[in-house]
Scaffold this active site. Sequence first.
Site, PDB file in Angstrom:
ATOM      1  N   PRO A 124      65.825  61.988 131.930  1.00 42.51           N
ATOM      2  CG  PRO A 124      67.631  62.534 133.321  1.00 42.51           C
ATOM      3  CD  PRO A 124      66.434  61.641 133.239  1.00 42.51           C
ATOM      4  N   GLY A 126      69.745  59.713 129.966  1.00 41.08           N
ATOM      5  CA  GLY A 126      70.918  58.853 130.177  1.00 41.08           C
ATOM      6  C   GLY A 126      70.959  57.710 129.157  1.00 41.08           C
ATOM      7  CE  LYS A 127      68.682  52.477 131.702  1.00 40.85           C
ATOM      8  NZ  LYS A 127      68.544  53.478 132.800  1.00 40.85           N
ATOM      9  CD  GLU A 144      59.550  62.043 130.403  1.00 43.44           C
ATOM     10  OE1 GLU A 144      60.325  61.088 130.514  1.00 43.44           O
ATOM     11  OE2 GLU A 144      58.555  62.217 131.142  1.00 43.44           O
ATOM     12  CB  CYS A 241      66.281  52.613 139.643  1.00 42.60           C
ATOM     13  SG  CYS A 241      65.103  53.943 139.757  1.00 42.60           S
TER      14      CYS A 241
END
Length: 467
Positions: A124, A126-127, A144, A241
Amino acid sequence: MILIKELLDSLQGAPGFSEPAFVEAHSSVEQVTSIRVNPFKRNTEGASIAELEQLPAETLSAVPWCANGYYLAERPSFTFDPLFHAGCYYVQEASSMFLEQVIKTCFPGHSTAPLKVLDLCAAPGGKATHLSALFPAGLVVANEVIGSRAGILVENAIRWGSENMMVTCNDPSVFRKLEGFFDLIVVDAPCSGSGMLRKDPEVMNEWSQAHVAHCSKRQRRILEDGWPALKEGGVLVYATCSYSKEENEDIADWLSTTLQAVPVSIPLHPEWGIVESISPLHNCNGYRFYPYNLKGEGLYIACFRKTSNSSEMAVPLKKMPPINRASVDILADAVADPAYWCFTEEQEAYRALPAAWSETINALKSVLHVKKAGVTLGKIIKKLLIPDHELAAGNLVSDRFQCLELGKAQAIEYLQKKNITVSTALNGWCLITYKGFRLGWAKILPNRINNYYPQRFRILKPSPPSL
Ligand code: SAM
């Protein structure tokens, strides 16, 4: 939380893995909440929320590896914080903010360097929002592949006011056409997600060794597709992650063998609690984050340089079609620094693109499916600008616009797109502000105030009685 034996068994021998500490960390209910403050969101007095000490809850401490990262003492209701909607901060898991250390190591001049950055798996955001703050003079292409998620990325980019960030929606293979184009590529790859177990216990239901293998294969494919777009001397950042070595060290070894990527070591402070892992075959440095060693969730991040000879395909720059002088004058009046911008018209709306990047952005449009580039300023009707929400959310807006400051309860009503009633001597278009931070537009008429907050951004939940 029930941790399946298959997961625990598979992690034996992973660098820094300790089964008792891991089990204990996952049996506690501790939730770590962290935010990253937007350094470019300034209120009408020119201060950020950190300088005003207006963070959404009491802060416990600063995230040690990120200048604008903060741990909050509790998880507040972000929905009912107008400063969240103003884009003053991004709620981001603290380990991910380590990206900043990688950028500082590889690009010491990042704050002024006009570099081309690709975040290949960006939603979404963040980075991507972090990158846009770290490279204010750069161009950040946030890509994306999944359409609906690209929509969320656009919304977060608008809220963040990222003027140097364009959002694209492409399969990674499309980037093969941009050979040698980017100085930095970040691949925050889709993964089996074990690092997020504390935040999302549902991950356990999906987890299996077969899923890890599937993710590992997909990660290689994404990297193989993205790699040609990196220029010689450029930097690749790979992150997951997941705790599984098949998605981490094995991928690092594969990058080294197959793509001749050269690992880059990132300096660590021992007190950060980050585990440096060295991949078994090619000694590639990687960095592992375990929740029992630090305040953050599971993460693996590694950094590589492309040293192999690689051609740089020239993407022919394309001038933006000019717009008429009268429109330029109207648009120039709406922004703080007109010389910085190139104004364009598309589907009856006027946009501002950073002039230094306008021809590059225009050229990229012939290769990529672009969802957002630059800032929509609005429409011009009868020689007047009908301002767009993006102009209010951006950091480029001129201070000539009048502002109507609201208290918290009314700011929330505005964000719920309700009618607001305030007694004011103002009239016409004005910026609605809360604590001096812009929320959006309203038009003040003699007998009412028209609320122009966009439908798609509005708060859907009813206000709690405490407001
Ligand atoms: N970088 C993001 C951030 O910091 O907010 C998080 C990225 S998330 C870990 C991985 C992203 O990869 C998801 O948004 C997902 O939709 C996308 N993705 C899924 N399959 C993909 C594929 N085959 N190629 C590229 N991206 C994919």
